[in-house]
Write an enzyme that holds these catalytic residues in place. Structure first.
Site, PDB file in Angstrom:
ATOM      1  N   MET A 212       0.948  -1.533   0.153  1.00 55.99           N
ATOM      2  CA  MET A 212      -0.043   0.290   0.116  1.00 55.99           C
ATOM      3  C   MET A 212       1.005   0.414   0.074  1.00 55.99           C
ATOM      4  O   MET A 212       0.282   2.347   0.360  1.00 55.99           O
ATOM      5  CB  MET A 212      -0.725  -0.353   0.910  1.00 55.99           C
ATOM      6  CG  MET A 212      -1.852  -0.839   1.165  1.00 55.99           C
ATOM      7  SD  MET A 212      -3.027  -0.826   1.461  1.00 55.99           S
ATOM      8  CE  MET A 212      -2.804  -0.255   3.658  1.00 55.99           C
TER       9      MET A 212
ATOM     10  N   LEU B  15       7.127   3.155   1.336  1.00 55.57           N
ATOM     11  CA  LEU B  15       7.642   2.020   1.680  1.00 55.57           C
ATOM     12  C   LEU B  15       8.929   2.288   2.739  1.00 55.57           C
ATOM     13  O   LEU B  15       9.342   3.325   2.839  1.00 55.57           O
ATOM     14  CB  LEU B  15       8.206   1.484  -0.047  1.00 55.57           C
ATOM     15  CG  LEU B  15       6.672   1.556  -1.167  1.00 55.57           C
ATOM     16  CD1 LEU B  15       7.902   1.159  -2.133  1.00 55.57           C
ATOM     17  CD2 LEU B  15       6.307  -0.126  -0.963  1.00 55.57           C
ATOM     18  N   HIS B  16       9.143   1.327   2.940  1.00 51.20           N
ATOM     19  CA  HIS B  16       9.562   1.457   4.247  1.00 51.20           C
ATOM     20  C   HIS B  16      10.975  -0.035   3.981  1.00 51.20           C
ATOM     21  O   HIS B  16      10.859  -1.038   2.940  1.00 51.20           O
ATOM     22  CB  HIS B  16       9.266   0.979   5.579  1.00 51.20           C
ATOM     23  CG  HIS B  16       8.589   0.627   5.464  1.00 51.20           C
ATOM     24  ND1 HIS B  16       9.013  -0.998   6.111  1.00 51.20           N
ATOM     25  CD2 HIS B  16       7.224   0.396   5.813  1.00 51.20           C
ATOM     26  CE1 HIS B  16       7.446  -1.745   6.105  1.00 51.20           C
ATOM     27  NE2 HIS B  16       6.787  -0.919   6.352  1.00 51.20           N
TER      28      HIS B  16
ATOM     29  N   GLY C 102      11.047  -2.975   5.677  1.00 51.54           N
ATOM     30  CA  GLY C 102      10.309  -3.999   5.096  1.00 51.54           C
ATOM     31  C   GLY C 102      10.095  -4.507   4.289  1.00 51.54           C
ATOM     32  O   GLY C 102      10.298  -4.970   3.875  1.00 51.54           O
ATOM     33  N   HIS C 103       9.542  -3.462   3.631  1.00 47.61           N
ATOM     34  CA  HIS C 103       8.873  -3.851   2.206  1.00 47.61           C
ATOM     35  C   HIS C 103       9.993  -4.220   1.612  1.00 47.61           C
ATOM     36  O   HIS C 103      10.722  -4.687   0.478  1.00 47.61           O
ATOM     37  CB  HIS C 103       8.441  -2.459   1.664  1.00 47.61           C
ATOM     38  CG  HIS C 103       6.835  -1.982   1.986  1.00 47.61           C
ATOM     39  ND1 HIS C 103       6.748  -1.210   1.926  1.00 47.61           N
ATOM     40  CD2 HIS C 103       5.793  -2.942   2.105  1.00 47.61           C
ATOM     41  CE1 HIS C 103       5.823  -1.109   2.972  1.00 47.61           C
ATOM     42  NE2 HIS C 103       4.802  -1.942   2.354  1.00 47.61           N
TER      43      HIS C 103
ATOM     44  N   GLN D 169      -3.379 -11.790   8.339  1.00 44.67           N
ATOM     45  CA  GLN D 169      -3.375 -12.066   6.715  1.00 44.67           C
ATOM     46  C   GLN D 169      -2.734 -12.759   6.083  1.00 44.67           C
ATOM     47  O   GLN D 169      -3.639 -13.567   5.353  1.00 44.67           O
ATOM     48  CB  GLN D 169      -2.271 -10.706   6.361  1.00 44.67           C
ATOM     49  CG  GLN D 169      -2.685 -10.328   5.036  1.00 44.67           C
ATOM     50  CD  GLN D 169      -2.510  -8.838   4.957  1.00 44.67           C
ATOM     51  OE1 GLN D 169      -3.191  -7.519   5.421  1.00 44.67           O
ATOM     52  NE2 GLN D 169      -0.854  -8.456   4.614  1.00 44.67           N
TER      53      GLN D 169
ATOM     54  N   ILE E 271      10.605  -6.838   9.917  1.00 45.04           N
ATOM     55  CA  ILE E 271      12.116  -6.166  10.008  1.00 45.04           C
ATOM     56  C   ILE E 271      11.830  -5.188  11.074  1.00 45.04           C
ATOM     57  O   ILE E 271      11.049  -4.762  11.616  1.00 45.04           O
ATOM     58  CB  ILE E 271      12.911  -5.522   8.760  1.00 45.04           C
ATOM     59  CG1 ILE E 271      12.313  -6.396   6.977  1.00 45.04           C
ATOM     60  CG2 ILE E 271      13.893  -4.829   8.653  1.00 45.04           C
ATOM     61  CD1 ILE E 271      13.747  -7.077   7.970  1.00 45.04           C
TER      62      ILE E 271
HETATM   63  O1  PAF Z   1       0.039  -6.116   3.338  1.00 46.23           O
HETATM   64  C1  PAF Z   1      -0.253  -4.995   3.019  1.00 46.23           C
HETATM   65  O2  PAF Z   1       0.020  -4.027   2.417  1.00 46.23           O
HETATM   66  C2  PAF Z   1      -1.978  -4.657   2.425  1.00 46.23           C
HETATM   67  O3  PAF Z   1      -2.284  -5.674   3.235  1.00 46.23           O
HETATM   68  C3  PAF Z   1      -2.091  -6.166   0.978  1.00 46.23           C
HETATM   69  C4  PAF Z   1      -1.698  -7.084   1.341  1.00 46.23           C
HETATM   70  C5  PAF Z   1      -0.815  -4.950   0.024  1.00 46.23           C
HETATM   71  C6  PAF Z   1      -3.453  -5.450   0.334  1.00 46.23           C
HETATM   72  O4  PAF Z   1      -3.939  -4.178   0.248  1.00 46.23           O
END
Ligand code: PAF
Length: 273
Positions: A22, A25-26, A28-29, A145, A168
């Protein structure tokens, strides 16, 4: 890096590694992206702030959306495609499947955020339909999730390998999250308590075997610092209460700090099993 709003034939013709985000970004991404790069498949990252998974409009409006900075991060890591779809493309009018997250979707995170996991599964399912990835990568920080997505992949018989990427942390133990940028420094110090609580809970569990953690805690100390919503130990394989034969455990925590909801978890195998 190619920035696209829609999935084209070129992409569909490829075995591709998909990393949904979403934005905001940090590190972790970044670790998800590095993991994706290791797959040696082309990597597609999506940025889509999925309103459907926000049960609170204000939370959606406040969610950080630094798109220019995000693009720089992704360019730096040589991501092949950045997918930034419009809402109408993801959700064509009345023509998409609303995926239910079932009973588990109403518990833990779902109990405080009604509809959240239905929104997550619906968007992830849409992305899987649109992109048809070979691999998709998700962070372990969002444990519930991740569990529900794995379950959906099995139920829908998708041939997608789901990779779970480790959380992270900052040196304080604070798990990286896009929401952290909304915390003050004092808030970040408090937020680091979540990981401390998880670790001491694990210790408690080892020494007493008890699972009613919140009652055991000196709640005064915690109440002053952080407002805990839940602290639960579960069987990692079933995401339900541990049983006699449980081999792997997960401790989940959710708490409010400066009106922000933060979550974290640790998982472990019982030594000797
Ligand atoms: O974990 C997230 O950032 C969101 O829940 C995802 C998986 C991108 C779905 O919108």
């Amino acid at each position: 890096m190619e920035i696209i709003k829609e999935i084209n034939k070129n992409i569909l013709a490829k075995d591709i590694c998909f990393i949904p985000t979403m934005g905001a970004l940090h590190k972790g991404h970044v670790s998800l992206i590095k993991e994706g790069k290791q797959s040696s498949l082309p990597v597609i990252v999506s940025i889509f702030v999925n309103e459907m998974q926000f049960n609170d409009k204000e939370d959606f409006n406040n969610y950080p959306k630094p798109i220019e900075e995000d693009i720089k991060v992704l360019e730096n890591f040589n991501v092949d495609y950045l997918f930034i779809p419009e809402n109408d493309y993801v959700y064509p009018k009345n023509n998409f499947e609303k995926v239910s997250s079932g009973e588990l979707g109403k518990q833990f995170e779902g109990s405080s955020r009604p509809g959240h996991f239905d929104g997550v599964l619906t968007v992830v399912n849409r992305f899987f339909e649109l992109i048809r990835p070979k691999i998709a990568i998700f962070g372990k920080k969002d444990a519930q999730q991740l569990f529900l997505i794995n379950e959906m992949v099995v139920n829908k018989k998708y041939e997608i390998e789901i990779i779970a990427s480790p959380t992270i942390r900052e040196s304080s133990g604070l798990a990286l999250s896009s929401r952290n940028s909304l915390l003050t420094n004092r808030g970040k110090d408090k937020a680091a308590l979540l990981y401390k609580v998880l670790k001491s809970t694990k210790k408690d569990f080892y020494s007493t075997g008890k699972t009613n953690f919140l009652e055991n805690f000196s709640s005064n100390y915690l109440d002053e610092e952080i407002d805990i919503d839940y602290l639960e130990i579960l069987d990692l394989a079933t995401f339900s209460k541990p049983a006699e034969n449980t081999e792997e455990f997960i401790i989940l925590i959710a708490a409010y700090i400066e009106n922000l909801r933060l979550i974290d978890n640790i998982d472990f195998k019982l030594e000797g099993k």
